[in-house]
Design an enzyme around this catalytic site. Structure first.
Site, PDB file in Angstrom:
ATOM      1  N   GLU A  40      28.700  13.002  27.491  1.00 57.60           N
ATOM      2  CA  GLU A  40      28.619  13.932  29.449  1.00 57.60           C
ATOM      3  C   GLU A  40      26.923  13.447  29.606  1.00 57.60           C
ATOM      4  O   GLU A  40      26.307  14.070  28.712  1.00 57.60           O
ATOM      5  CB  GLU A  40      29.198  14.667  29.364  1.00 57.60           C
ATOM      6  CG  GLU A  40      29.882  14.958  30.709  1.00 57.60           C
ATOM      7  CD  GLU A  40      30.047  13.690  31.603  1.00 57.60           C
ATOM      8  OE1 GLU A  40      28.772  13.357  31.930  1.00 57.60           O
ATOM      9  OE2 GLU A  40      31.824  13.897  31.050  1.00 57.60           O
ATOM     10  N   CYS A  70      35.113  11.411  30.844  1.00 59.00           N
ATOM     11  CA  CYS A  70      34.571  11.429  29.995  1.00 59.00           C
ATOM     12  C   CYS A  70      34.151   9.740  29.823  1.00 59.00           C
ATOM     13  O   CYS A  70      35.558   8.885  29.600  1.00 59.00           O
ATOM     14  CB  CYS A  70      35.874  11.018  28.542  1.00 59.00           C
ATOM     15  SG  CYS A  70      35.489  10.982  26.939  1.00 59.00           S
TER      16      CYS A  70
END
Length: 252
Positions: A111, A2
């Site tokens: 992402e 993340c």
């Protein structure tokens, strides 16, 4: 992993989820990046009988974990994620996972799918049912040589589930709301007691939406970075991005 996330829920929604009070008003944040302040909730510890002290409190910490033993932060790598499989063994995280576990509220995360070693497509990954969720976080208060203190934190990641794996091999650990108390209770629950929580969410929890590479730049902070853009419609070539812009930082 993340490397960017978003928190667009209202303070009231965050308070209701985390069970905290008196969170200061904040605007929607669409592109939260490393080194920026992030909101976390943690346990205030056991209460004395008859005490009205809240069980949890919210605080702002720097997204970028600094172990207490670091001598020169400028020479230490920026730690924004920690691998859940090894935190109990790593010197950097051993104390934090035992004594300072937290919850980091988010509306979703970003992402980048990689091909041939390059980031080729960003995705906005959000809960299918909407709302705000909580990632597992580790916290550490770092004492600077001059005597001042800085609260820091990182997000735990786990091996991606089969649904998310085609995009990336890691994803954030999400703590279910009915497990908040167990995760935050560092007095009665050692790392081995909460190891079952440090895994990837089940398939179906998130949906991944392709977005433009506007999210690559920290300066882009508007809702437009979450708009669906199919790969052929990207606004510009991904190009060469700085270490702080692409969100793909080395994990422990």
């Amino acid at each position: 992993m993340c490397g960017r996330f978003s928190l667009t829920a209202s303070p009231g929604e965050v308070e209701a989820l985390l069970g905290v009070v008196d969170i200061e008003a904040f605007p929607p944040r669409y592109n939260i990046a490393p080194t920026q302040p992030v909101l976390v909730a943690l346990s205030t510890g056991p209460r004395e009988p008859g005490s009205n002290r809240p069980d949890r409190e919210a605080k702002l910490v720097r997204w970028g974990f600094l172990p207490s033993w670091v001598k020169d932060p400028k020479k230490f790598p920026l730690i924004i994620n920690a691998r859940s499989e090894t935190v109990a063994e790593k010197n950097s995280f051993r104390a934090a996972v035992r004594h300072r576990r937290g919850l980091l509220p988010a509306s979703g995360f970003y992402e980048w799918k990689r091909e041939g070693g390059k980031s080729v497509q960003p995705y906005w990954v959000r809960p299918r049912d909407g709302g705000v969720i909580a990632f597992a976080a580790l916290l550490e208060t770092y004492s600077e040589p001059g005597g001042s203190e800085i609260d820091t934190g990182c997000i735990l990641t786990a091996a991606a589930n089969e649904e998310f794996a085609p995009i990336h091999d890691r994803m954030p650990v999400m703590i279910p709301q009915d497990q908040f108390s167990r995760w935050l209770d560092c007095v009665n629950n050692e790392p081995r007691d909460v190891a079952d929580l440090m895994t990837a969410p089940q398939p179906g929890v998130f949906e991944a939406i392709p977005v433009s590479n506007l999210v690559n730049k920290v300066a882009n902070t508007g809702l437009e970075i979450q708009e669906r853009v199919e790969p052929a419609e990207l606004v510009a070539p991904a190009g060469r991005k700085s270490k702080g812009d692409d969100g793909q930082m080395q994990l422990f």
